[in-house]
Design a protein around this motif. Sequence first.
Motif, PDB file in Angstrom:
ATOM      1  N   ILE A   1       0.840  -1.194   0.000  1.00 61.63           N
ATOM      2  CA  ILE A   1       0.000   0.000   0.000  1.00 61.63           C
ATOM      3  C   ILE A   1       0.878   1.248   0.000  1.00 61.63           C
ATOM      4  CG2 ILE A   1      -1.954  -1.104   1.158  1.00 61.63           C
ATOM      5  CD1 ILE A   1      -0.929   0.024   3.786  1.00 61.63           C
ATOM      6  N   ASP A   2       0.241   2.408  -0.264  1.00 65.90           N
ATOM      7  CA  ASP A   2       0.996   3.659  -0.251  1.00 65.90           C
ATOM      8  C   ASP A   2       0.970   4.288   1.146  1.00 65.90           C
ATOM      9  OD1 ASP A   2      -1.512   4.827   0.061  1.00 65.90           O
ATOM     10  OD2 ASP A   2      -1.702   5.372  -2.049  1.00 65.90           O
ATOM     11  N   HIS A   3       1.635   5.420   1.260  1.00 63.31           N
ATOM     12  CA  HIS A   3       1.783   6.086   2.567  1.00 63.31           C
ATOM     13  C   HIS A   3       0.439   6.526   3.127  1.00 63.31           C
ATOM     14  CE1 HIS A   3       2.636   9.452   5.345  1.00 63.31           C
ATOM     15  NE2 HIS A   3       3.751   8.781   5.633  1.00 63.31           N
ATOM     16  N   THR A   4      -0.442   7.032   2.284  1.00 59.48           N
ATOM     17  CA  THR A   4      -1.743   7.522   2.762  1.00 59.48           C
ATOM     18  C   THR A   4      -2.563   6.401   3.378  1.00 59.48           C
ATOM     19  OG1 THR A   4      -1.770   9.252   1.069  1.00 59.48           O
ATOM     20  CG2 THR A   4      -3.877   8.690   2.095  1.00 59.48           C
ATOM     21  N   LYS A   5      -2.617   5.250   2.709  1.00 57.82           N
ATOM     22  CA  LYS A   5      -3.362   4.115   3.266  1.00 57.82           C
ATOM     23  C   LYS A   5      -2.721   3.593   4.542  1.00 57.82           C
ATOM     24  CE  LYS A   5      -5.379   2.457  -1.076  1.00 57.82           C
ATOM     25  NZ  LYS A   5      -5.453   1.332  -2.047  1.00 57.82           N
ATOM     26  N   ALA A   6      -1.400   3.639   4.601  1.00 55.70           N
ATOM     27  CA  ALA A   6      -0.716   3.173   5.810  1.00 55.70           C
ATOM     28  C   ALA A   6      -0.973   4.098   6.998  1.00 55.70           C
ATOM     29  CB  ALA A   6       0.785   3.072   5.553  1.00 55.70           C
ATOM     30  N   THR A   7      -1.353   5.357   6.714  1.00 52.82           N
ATOM     31  CA  THR A   7      -1.636   6.321   7.775  1.00 52.82           C
ATOM     32  C   THR A   7      -3.079   6.228   8.264  1.00 52.82           C
ATOM     33  OG1 THR A   7      -0.033   7.803   6.702  1.00 52.82           O
ATOM     34  CG2 THR A   7      -1.385   8.766   8.414  1.00 52.82           C
ATOM     35  N   LEU A   8      -3.933   5.539   7.509  1.00 50.15           N
ATOM     36  CA  LEU A   8      -5.339   5.424   7.885  1.00 50.15           C
ATOM     37  C   LEU A   8      -5.544   4.877   9.300  1.00 50.15           C
ATOM     38  CD1 LEU A   8      -7.334   4.239   4.722  1.00 50.15           C
ATOM     39  CD2 LEU A   8      -7.815   6.225   6.154  1.00 50.15           C
ATOM     40  N   PRO A   9      -4.806   3.833   9.730  1.00 50.28           N
ATOM     41  CA  PRO A   9      -5.008   3.350  11.112  1.00 50.28           C
ATOM     42  C   PRO A   9      -4.736   4.406  12.173  1.00 50.28           C
ATOM     43  CG  PRO A   9      -3.845   1.704   9.808  1.00 50.28           C
ATOM     44  CD  PRO A   9      -3.900   2.940   8.967  1.00 50.28           C
ATOM     45  N   LEU A  10      -3.825   5.343  11.896  1.00 49.47           N
ATOM     46  CA  LEU A  10      -3.587   6.448  12.819  1.00 49.47           C
ATOM     47  C   LEU A  10      -4.791   7.374  12.850  1.00 49.47           C
ATOM     48  CD1 LEU A  10      -1.962   8.459  14.570  1.00 49.47           C
ATOM     49  CD2 LEU A  10      -0.910   9.301  12.455  1.00 49.47           C
ATOM     50  N   SER A  11      -5.266   7.777  11.671  1.00 51.17           N
ATOM     51  CA  SER A  11      -6.387   8.713  11.602  1.00 51.17           C
ATOM     52  C   SER A  11      -7.656   8.129  12.215  1.00 51.17           C
ATOM     53  CB  SER A  11      -6.651   9.097  10.139  1.00 51.17           C
ATOM     54  OG  SER A  11      -5.583   9.851   9.620  1.00 51.17           O
ATOM     55  N   LEU A  12      -7.932   6.849  11.930  1.00 52.00           N
ATOM     56  CA  LEU A  12      -9.143   6.232  12.471  1.00 52.00           C
ATOM     57  C   LEU A  12      -9.043   6.040  13.981  1.00 52.00           C
ATOM     58  CD1 LEU A  12     -11.728   5.320  10.911  1.00 52.00           C
ATOM     59  CD2 LEU A  12      -9.781   5.888   9.461  1.00 52.00           C
ATOM     60  N   PHE A  13      -7.849   5.794  14.489  1.00 49.72           N
ATOM     61  CA  PHE A  13      -7.664   5.685  15.939  1.00 49.72           C
ATOM     62  C   PHE A  13      -7.970   7.025  16.601  1.00 49.72           C
ATOM     63  CE2 PHE A  13      -5.441   5.602  19.949  1.00 49.72           C
ATOM     64  CZ  PHE A  13      -5.544   4.291  20.385  1.00 49.72           C
ATOM     65  N   VAL A  14      -7.467   8.106  16.023  1.00 49.89           N
ATOM     66  CA  VAL A  14      -7.704   9.449  16.578  1.00 49.89           C
ATOM     67  C   VAL A  14      -9.190   9.784  16.536  1.00 49.89           C
ATOM     68  CG1 VAL A  14      -7.241  11.913  16.283  1.00 49.89           C
ATOM     69  CG2 VAL A  14      -5.392  10.255  16.013  1.00 49.89           C
ATOM     70  N   ILE A  15      -9.843   9.478  15.419  1.00 52.66           N
ATOM     71  CA  ILE A  15     -11.286   9.722  15.318  1.00 52.66           C
ATOM     72  C   ILE A  15     -12.029   8.871  16.345  1.00 52.66           C
ATOM     73  CG2 ILE A  15     -13.304   9.432  13.830  1.00 52.66           C
ATOM     74  CD1 ILE A  15     -11.481  10.150  11.460  1.00 52.66           C
ATOM     75  N   GLY A  16     -11.568   7.634  16.542  1.00 56.06           N
ATOM     76  CA  GLY A  16     -12.198   6.752  17.520  1.00 56.06           C
ATOM     77  C   GLY A  16     -12.112   7.294  18.927  1.00 56.06           C
ATOM     78  N   TYR A  17     -10.924   7.808  19.322  1.00 59.48           N
ATOM     79  CA  TYR A  17     -10.850   8.324  20.691  1.00 59.48           C
ATOM     80  C   TYR A  17     -11.497   9.702  20.814  1.00 59.48           C
ATOM     81  CZ  TYR A  17      -6.304  10.882  19.921  1.00 59.48           C
ATOM     82  OH  TYR A  17      -5.285  11.703  19.507  1.00 59.48           O
ATOM     83  N   GLY A  18     -11.979  10.248  19.697  1.00 62.79           N
ATOM     84  CA  GLY A  18     -12.831  11.429  19.781  1.00 62.79           C
ATOM     85  C   GLY A  18     -14.292  11.066  19.984  1.00 62.79           C
ATOM     86  N   ILE A  19     -14.703   9.925  19.432  1.00 57.01           N
ATOM     87  CA  ILE A  19     -16.085   9.464  19.583  1.00 57.01           C
ATOM     88  C   ILE A  19     -16.322   8.903  20.987  1.00 57.01           C
ATOM     89  CG2 ILE A  19     -17.756   7.738  18.774  1.00 57.01           C
ATOM     90  CD1 ILE A  19     -16.530   8.059  15.985  1.00 57.01           C
ATOM     91  N   GLY A  20     -15.347   8.179  21.518  1.00 55.37           N
ATOM     92  CA  GLY A  20     -15.511   7.518  22.808  1.00 55.37           C
ATOM     93  C   GLY A  20     -15.972   8.416  23.940  1.00 55.37           C
TER      94      GLY A  20
END
Length: 570
Positions: free
Chosen positions: A140-159
């Motif tokens: 995968i490329d760099h952007t897709k590899a960064t998705l787990p970081l972005s989704l984790f941050v969004i997740g701890y905003g929803i919690g």
Amino acid sequence: MTAHGGMIKLILRGSFLGKFIYKVSGGKLLIHKEDHTDYVIPEKYISKQSLLASKDSSIEKEEEFIGTGSQDGISTTNDLESKYIIVTWDGEDDPENPNNWPLPIRIYVSFITGVMSTFTYIASANYTPGLKQLQDEFGIDHTKATLPLSLFVIGYGIGPMIFSPLSEYKSIGRVRIFIITLAIFSILQIPTALAKNITSLTILRFIAGIFSSPPLAMGGGVFVDMYSLPYMPVGLALWGIGAYLGVSLGPVVGAALQVGTNDWRWSFWFLLIVSGALLFLYLTFVPETYHPMILNEKAERLRRLTGNPNIIIQEDLNSNHQSISGSLKEILWRPIEIGIFEPVIMLINIYISVMYAIMYLWFEAFPYYYGEVREFSIMGSGLTYLSIVIGTLCGALIYICLTFKQYTYPLLRKETVHPEAFLPIAILGSILLPLGIFIFGWSATTTNHWFGSLIGGAIYGASGIIMFQTLLNYVGMSFFRFVASAFASNAFMRSVVGGCFPLFGRALFKNLSTKKFPVAWGSTILGVITFLLISVPVLFYFNGPKLRATSKYAGTGDEEVDKQFKNDGH
């Protein structure tokens, strides 16, 4: 019993394990003062109200009170107060009140809470030093590899939108949520470490982010529980320092793991080990701090001791017309309502969200400049984040000193202090912020020594902790009765907004780079934005009282602060 032994007993008795032992032993182990044979029941709990009615009729009244809110029930506060006995602390020096816990216990709980906040932010970014290896393995490329970081941050905003209001329910409190979410988070690290593709990794990281969020949801509330109003901002600083350090330490920890194991998956095994250790700690040696929950347990002991079910806590009185489901619905809606309809919270949330997004975007300049342009090793590139750590600690010291001068000392002298007392310090932080970004961007050249750019990173770290902490304290002082919900709405907005920006951070700096100044123009864009945003804390400084006057949840003036000040025992 020695003072040391007394503190250990207090910690154990208030912990989840202590309550379990107490219940299993039938109230014979880790007992409370109400369980002693020589305990004298305060007169107000055996007053004439409890003697006039039989036990059966009292039970019927209690069911009517706690039930579905029958129209035939109690209609006025005075009527309620004449029929029910409200449990309070036994005087201003009641040792069960977290405000009166020995200082070593409060420091201990503060430290654990700060560690939890640091851990959450480390968990968000500790896998990033292994991005190249992850990209090669999954193709995968760099952007897709960064998705787990972005989704984790969004997740701890929803919690926090879920866990923060739940922690304000009398039968749940703080510690139980920490335990349940830590257990789930720990389990999630196993499939995450074994993930076979980027899709499963991203989904698992998003779910883990939600269950990593209680430190963000309740960390501020824990400090509010333990520290009286004059010292509350300093206590909250410990929480803020832990959180802010975690963002910078995540890449450092991840780099050390990557160098030591050469396997990006070990980032998640590390999270499993640490979260398991924290789970054990919360199960055994962390006492509950939420006042209504502690008082509710005290009310249960007094009801058992007196046989009078009309002994309740203030929260029961306030929600006499609601069922349990109705109460939960109200507290779950509260962060949303505060975030949308409170002008002070909404404007500060937008401002901090932009700053948070800039922070995550700017952090992408570090691996690009030091790793790709200057060709530092993985560990060397990770260590550059320590400049932000050093700046954060320096900024925290400045913040604490200024806060004592502007807020704590005047309040201890019983002078009138408005929430706007924090805003001059926030303005100072907002001025330093673009300065740090500009110094970093234009010092990070391909010809000069790289050390100059780290000075910019340190200034950014100092300004960030000053600005974020003062604005959160402004929110906390304005909405201290619902501080967890107010912080939850802030965490949600800033995390959802900020979580999206790492996806294009590298592209911003790379596309605007020149041969000599690889990150200067990208940093300039961010610096100009932060410079323009200096006007926001200035606006609040001059118009804060007017905005708070329109609030449903905030105190509009000094009478609210004075009331809280007196309740804290001063």
